[in-house]
Design a protein around this motif. Structure first.
Motif, PDB file in Angstrom:
ATOM      1  N   HIS A 127       0.846  -1.205   0.000  1.00  0.00           N
ATOM      2  CA  HIS A 127       0.000   0.000   0.000  1.00  0.00           C
ATOM      3  C   HIS A 127       0.882   1.257   0.000  1.00  0.00           C
ATOM      4  O   HIS A 127       0.671   2.183  -0.790  1.00  0.00           O
ATOM      5  CB  HIS A 127      -0.902  -0.015   1.236  1.00  0.00           C
ATOM      6  CG  HIS A 127      -1.696   1.241   1.420  1.00  0.00           C
ATOM      7  ND1 HIS A 127      -3.012   1.356   1.035  1.00  0.00           N
ATOM      8  CD2 HIS A 127      -1.348   2.462   1.930  1.00  0.00           C
ATOM      9  CE1 HIS A 127      -3.446   2.577   1.298  1.00  0.00           C
ATOM     10  NE2 HIS A 127      -2.447   3.267   1.841  1.00  0.00           N
ATOM     11  N   ARG A 131       1.388   4.072  -2.950  1.00  0.00           N
ATOM     12  CA  ARG A 131       1.064   5.462  -2.671  1.00  0.00           C
ATOM     13  C   ARG A 131       2.284   6.354  -2.957  1.00  0.00           C
ATOM     14  O   ARG A 131       2.166   7.453  -3.492  1.00  0.00           O
ATOM     15  CB  ARG A 131       0.631   5.602  -1.198  1.00  0.00           C
ATOM     16  CG  ARG A 131       0.224   6.987  -0.767  1.00  0.00           C
ATOM     17  CD  ARG A 131      -0.828   7.575  -1.680  1.00  0.00           C
ATOM     18  NE  ARG A 131      -2.020   6.749  -1.696  1.00  0.00           N
ATOM     19  CZ  ARG A 131      -3.097   6.973  -0.967  1.00  0.00           C
ATOM     20  NH1 ARG A 131      -3.131   8.013  -0.179  1.00  0.00           N
ATOM     21  NH2 ARG A 131      -4.141   6.181  -1.043  1.00  0.00           N
ATOM     22  N   ASP A 135       2.481   9.442  -5.470  1.00  0.00           N
ATOM     23  CA  ASP A 135       2.851  10.783  -4.989  1.00  0.00           C
ATOM     24  C   ASP A 135       4.140  11.300  -5.626  1.00  0.00           C
ATOM     25  O   ASP A 135       4.635  12.364  -5.235  1.00  0.00           O
ATOM     26  CB  ASP A 135       2.992  10.773  -3.453  1.00  0.00           C
ATOM     27  CG  ASP A 135       1.636  10.645  -2.762  1.00  0.00           C
ATOM     28  OD1 ASP A 135       0.603  10.763  -3.463  1.00  0.00           O
ATOM     29  OD2 ASP A 135       1.610  10.419  -1.534  1.00  0.00           O
TER      30      ASP A 135
END
Ligand SMILES: CC(C)(COP(=O)(O)OP(=O)(O)OC[C@H]1O[C@@H](n2cnc3c(N)ncnc32)[C@H](O)[C@@H]1OP(=O)(O)O)[C@@H](O)C(=O)NCCC(=O)NCCS
Length: 441
Positions: A127, A131, A135
């Motif tokens: 996860h 992410r 980003d």
């Protein structure tokens, strides 16, 4: 555990730490901090320290992840504490030429003993890295409590550190004279801005150095202990070059007297930061000259420590322990390789395997006048069409220039038909000076 079974048992929640109206950790933050304390066997901080810690987490712009048990047993801490914790924030890694690359720094990884080996870490890591990519991070970083956990997720050990001890009685005089002057100061004076500005200079010139967490500073500068209570007995000194008022190095330390007549009194370095080689040498010489003390200990020493060469008797220096320090995980090969300086020009094609799939592919690196540009040749691992084949973890290990591609070839981790290929990569990646990491997170 299948994905469905995992999702039936746990809920993954991402949030930012925060405080309530009184400045105390809010309920979600408090439960998460309790879970981290349990994982690392740390006592829960008192109110004042807990509020200060949350302030530091907010200052560092933390993102937190908790894996919460959906159906807690009655009375269990699962009702409010997550069974798994994970955090990340920005942290720049220095290449030593004044440039740096932003990394997704990972920290506070714990899984409750009762919930281990059910895939919580794997889920939280996947996860977080997904992410991180979304980003815009090209690389992730961490410091590990165990050496066997993170390779499977593509992290390589890029820099090592040594805990060393130097016996005073045989250390001085140094073989070459030092220069400049050393002055004892108070930790409070150092904390007025001088300490951080010396670190900024150290960080800019030192390959592998990383910016520090906000919460590191009061401890490094000798104001607070790790428990958040005022530090007792930490002293400080600074170095200035001859003819200059500008501080170019500082050290903080504490001394513990030997418990018995026969045991050593030990001076332990808390923090040693230097913007010049002269400052490093002079501050060591100063520490070794302090009377009523037998041994100087430093647990953040670099490999290839110049103190060994400087000592009057090199056998005064003992390595007590050596282990991995910073681990790097490449998420975007072209951006990472284009961001660092190179010592030698050349071209190489690298085939990279990546079990999590972020970087799998074959890449051509062209270095011209010390700058690299990278093209992705294919999205496959083209072993036949490449000069070097390696796992993304080993690419991370090589990056700072502390681990040689030739060493990894000898270890069977980097494969090349032509031995000139690892040698060329080693020459290209030669760092400007010995990498040294003194930042924990
Ligand atoms: C390390 C820790 C976070 C693992 O959590 P976990 O949820 O049990 O791990 P998972 O079930 O997701 O396992 C993921 C993989 O890591 C492996 N693994 C887990 N813990 C490991 C360990 N301590 N050493 C080696 N391998 C480990 C598992 O075998 C599994 O391998 P696989 O996916 O290739 O089959 C947990 O044991 C822990 O909290 N330890 C104490 C705190 C700590 O050491 N934190 C690390 C801080 S840097």
């Amino acid at each position: 555990m299948s994905n469905e079974a995992f999702d039936d048992r746990y809920e993954l929640r991402e949030f930012a730490p925060g405080t309530d109206d009184q400045g105390a950790p809010n309920a979600e933050t408090e439960g998460w901090m309790q879970a981290v304390g349990l994982g690392f066997h740390e006592p829960h901080p008192g109110d004042e320290h807990a509020a200060r810690m949350v302030g530091h987490f907010v200052e560092d712009d933390n993102t937190w992840l908790g894996a919460y048990v959906r159906h807690p047993q009655p009375g269990s801490v699962d009702e409010t504490w997550p069974a798994g914790t994970f955090a990340w924030f920005h942290k720049a890694l220095s290449w030593g030429d004044g440039s740096s690359i932003d990394t997704q720094a990972i920290s506070a990884v714990t899984v409750r003993p009762t919930e281990r080996r059910r895939g919580i870490l794997r889920r939280m890591m996947t996860h977080a890295l997904e992410r991180g990519v979304a980003d815009g991070y090209a690389m992730a970083s961490l410091t590990a409590s165990e050496g066997t956990i993170y390779r499977r997720f593509g992290f390589g050990s890029a820099i090592r550190e040594r805990a060393v001890r130097v016996r005073r009685d045989r250390a001085l005089p140094f073989l070459a004279p030092t220069s400049g002057t050393v002055a004892v100061v108070t930790p409070e004076w150092l904390a007025g801005g001088v300490g951080r500005s010396v670190f900024d200079r150290f960080n800019a010139r030192t390959p592998g150095s990383m910016v520090r967490n906000a919460g590191t500073w009061p401890v490094a500068l000798g104001l607070l202990g790790l428990d958040g209570e005022p530090a007792k007995g930490v002293r400080a000194a600074v170095h200035r070059p001859d003819g200059s008022d500008e501080v170019d190095g500082y050290v903080t330390w504490r001394v513990a007297e030997g418990a018995t007549r026969d045991s050593d009194t030990v001076l332990t370095i808390v923090d040693l930061v230097y913007a010049t080689d002269e400052a490093y040498l002079s501050l060591w010489e100063f520490l070794l000259s302090i009377d009523l003390n037998d041994v100087v200990k430093y647990s953040r020493s670099r490999l290839d420590d110049p103190i060994v060469a400087a000592l009057g008797d090199n056998r005064a220096y003992d390595v007590e322990h050596e282990e991995d320090h910073v681990w790097l995980r490449v998420l975007d090969v072209p951006r990472v390789l284009a961001s660092r300086p190179y010592a030698v020009d050349g071209s190489l094609t690298l085939a990279v395997t990546d079990a999590l799939g972020f970087t799998t592919g074959t890449y051509r690196l062209d270095v011209l006048e010390g700058r690299g540009s990278v093209t992705r040749v294919t999205n496959d691992v083209d072993a036949a069409g490449s000069d070097l084949q390696l796992d993304v973890a080993d690419l991370g290990a090589l990056l700072i220039g502390s681990v040689s591609p030739r060493t990894l070839a000898s270890a069977g981790l980097l494969r090349a038909v032509d031995p000139a290929a690892p040698a060329l990569l080693a020459a290209m990646l030669t760092p400007l000076r010995t990498p040294h990491g003194i930042t924990y997170f």
